[in-house]
Scaffold this motif. Structure first.
Motif, mmCIF file in Angstrom:
data_model
loop_
_atom_site.group_PDB
_atom_site.id
_atom_site.type_symbol
_atom_site.label_atom_id
_atom_site.label_comp_id
_atom_site.label_asym_id
_atom_site.label_seq_id
_atom_site.Cartn_x
_atom_site.Cartn_y
_atom_site.Cartn_z
ATOM 1 N N PHE A 42 0.835 -1.198 0.000
ATOM 2 C CA PHE A 42 0.000 0.000 0.000
ATOM 3 C C PHE A 42 0.872 1.250 0.000
ATOM 4 N N HIS A 43 0.562 2.182 -0.910
ATOM 5 C CA HIS A 43 1.344 3.402 -1.044
ATOM 6 C C HIS A 43 0.721 4.572 -0.296
ATOM 7 N N ARG A 44 -0.587 4.631 -0.268
ATOM 8 C CA ARG A 44 -1.246 5.667 0.536
ATOM 9 C C ARG A 44 -2.669 5.221 0.864
ATOM 10 N N GLU A 45 -3.236 5.838 1.897
ATOM 11 C CA GLU A 45 -4.604 5.521 2.279
ATOM 12 C C GLU A 45 -5.588 6.167 1.306
ATOM 13 N N LEU A 46 -6.678 5.458 1.041
ATOM 14 C CA LEU A 46 -7.730 5.986 0.193
ATOM 15 C C LEU A 46 -8.759 6.709 1.056
ATOM 16 N N VAL A 47 -9.318 7.764 0.499
ATOM 17 C CA VAL A 47 -10.300 8.569 1.228
ATOM 18 C C VAL A 47 -11.553 8.703 0.378
ATOM 19 N N PRO A 48 -12.703 8.982 1.007
ATOM 20 C CA PRO A 48 -13.926 9.171 0.235
ATOM 21 C C PRO A 48 -13.742 10.206 -0.871
ATOM 22 N N GLY A 49 -14.210 9.852 -2.052
ATOM 23 C CA GLY A 49 -14.046 10.714 -3.224
ATOM 24 C C GLY A 49 -12.977 10.231 -4.172
ATOM 25 N N ASP A 50 -12.004 9.475 -3.674
ATOM 26 C CA ASP A 50 -11.004 8.886 -4.573
ATOM 27 C C ASP A 50 -11.704 7.948 -5.553
ATOM 28 N N HIS A 51 -11.224 7.923 -6.791
ATOM 29 C CA HIS A 51 -11.769 6.994 -7.781
ATOM 30 C C HIS A 51 -10.634 6.081 -8.230
ATOM 31 N N VAL A 52 -10.748 4.829 -7.860
ATOM 32 C CA VAL A 52 -9.661 3.866 -8.062
ATOM 33 C C VAL A 52 -9.816 3.158 -9.404
ATOM 34 N N ALA A 53 -8.684 3.000 -10.092
ATOM 35 C CA ALA A 53 -8.626 2.226 -11.331
ATOM 36 C C ALA A 53 -7.501 1.205 -11.187
ATOM 37 N N ALA A 54 -7.586 0.117 -11.944
ATOM 38 C CA ALA A 54 -6.570 -0.929 -11.837
ATOM 39 C C ALA A 54 -6.230 -1.490 -13.201
ATOM 40 N N ARG A 55 -4.975 -1.872 -13.366
ATOM 41 C CA ARG A 55 -4.530 -2.604 -14.551
ATOM 42 C C ARG A 55 -3.795 -3.846 -14.074
ATOM 43 N N GLU A 56 -3.769 -4.877 -14.925
ATOM 44 C CA GLU A 56 -3.174 -6.149 -14.522
ATOM 45 C C GLU A 56 -2.258 -6.679 -15.612
ATOM 46 N N VAL A 57 -1.073 -7.103 -15.192
ATOM 47 C CA VAL A 57 -0.058 -7.632 -16.104
ATOM 48 C C VAL A 57 0.377 -9.004 -15.613
#
Length: 333
Positions: A111-126
């Motif tokens: 984990f690099h930083r904590e997520l807070v309400p309003g953050d919009h998370v996206a993910a990619r996979e390799v």
């Protein structure tokens, strides 16, 4: 496998199988609330603004373990997204080699930083690696390791997950040996009836953290893991105490007394190893920990929340026993 097939598999290593795709919803407090209630995580920084600010944060944060939840999609959205992309191509290639079954093996998060309400998370996979064929208890298979990178709405990396699954070729069911017909043996008249044989019960996934528990269960002893530092009991077993963080632990033997904390009645889909309707319950032991089990010796209509139950055992295989519970009135039956 042929060299050509191996080359086709290796071609997926380093390949992106899921392009960067945002979750359907931003980080939000209602979902955080559902999560912490389900996990029974009472850390106030997840829901209490004042408590979160007292720790130096700007406000509430999402539990780190929810990172994957923000990009997960429901069945309909997942099914609609299937359309011959790289992930489907890899699945088809593995199926071509007979690796048609799958089981998750482990997941490692950074984990690099904590997520807070309003953050919009996206993910990619390799795809990071595909192992040579391995012999496992489930069958011959290959371990597929992929790297999922989670980004926020500004493109910054917030978490990295190394995710490993086993794609395997199911073992063939053993065939019963046919008894040769001797000169004095004649087949009996066929009445059309066939005795039903009980299918084998699915076996638990045993790892180094829970092996002690299943070994004791094999001897019909129900153990509870206990932190050696703060003496807190915990179940399911794990490597680290959730209260004080200690990695030292021992065990205590449960008395076998419990009560029904919650339950559901399963009707479908049916597995041939079980009788239906099947009562699946969360029981709370007298010692305070809870475990998921089956209730026996009782009908669904008779089960009640807080009903006292007592430990019993069921043989789940040639070298496996699992705890079940029955009403106290039926103890010893």
């Amino acid at each position: 496998m042929s060299a050509a097939y191996e080359d086709r598999l290796r071609a997926f290593v380093g390949r992106e199988i899921h392009p960067l795709r945002p979750g359907q919803d931003p980080v939000n407090v209602p979902m955080i609330r559902h999560w912490v209630e389900a996990m029974e995580d009472d850390n106030p920084i997840y829901l209490d603004e004042e408590a979160a600010r007292a720790t130096g944060r700007d406000g509430v944060v999402a539990p780190a373990s929810m990172a994957q939840a923000w990009v997960m999609r429901g069945y309909a959205a997942t099914a609609a997204a299937k359309g011959g992309g790289p992930a489907d191509e890899l699945t088809d290639l593995l199926a071509e080699g007979g690796y048609t079954s799958v089981v998750a093996t482990d997941s490692e998060f950074e984990f690099h930083r904590e997520l807070v309400p309003g953050d919009h998370v996206a993910a990619r996979e390799v795809v990071e690696s595909i192992s040579p064929e391995k012999t496992t208890a489930l069958g011959a298979g290959r371990f597929i390791t992929s790297l999922r990178t989670y980004h926020d709405q500004d493109g910054e990396v917030v978490a990295v997950q190394r995710w490993r699954i086993l794609r395997f070729r199911p073992k063939p069911k053993p065939q019963k040996p046919q008894k040769p017909e001797g000169p004095e043996e004649r087949p009996e008249a066929d009445t059309g009836e066939r005795p039903e044989e009980r299918a084998p019960r699915p076996q638990p996934a045993i790892n180094r953290d829970n092996a002690f528990w299943f070994e004791a269960a094999r001897e019909r002893r129900l153990l509870i893991q206990r932190c050696a530092a703060c003496r807190t009991l915990r179940h399911p077993p794990g490597p680290c105490c959730p209260e004080c963080g200690s990695f030292e632990w021992d065990t205590v033997r449960a008395s076998g007394d419990a009560h029904v904390y919650s339950f559901v009645v399963n009707h479908h889909p049916r597995h041939p190893a079980f009788d239906y309707p099947l009562i699946v319950a969360v029981v709370e032991l007298a010692e305070g920990t809870r475990l998921i089990t089956n209730l026996v010796g009782v009908t669904p209509e008779e089960v009640e929340i807080d009903m006292p139950v007592v430990l019993d055992w069921v043989d789940a295989g040639p070298e496996s026993s699992l705890p079940v519970f029955r009403p106290v009135a039926q103890e010893g039956h």
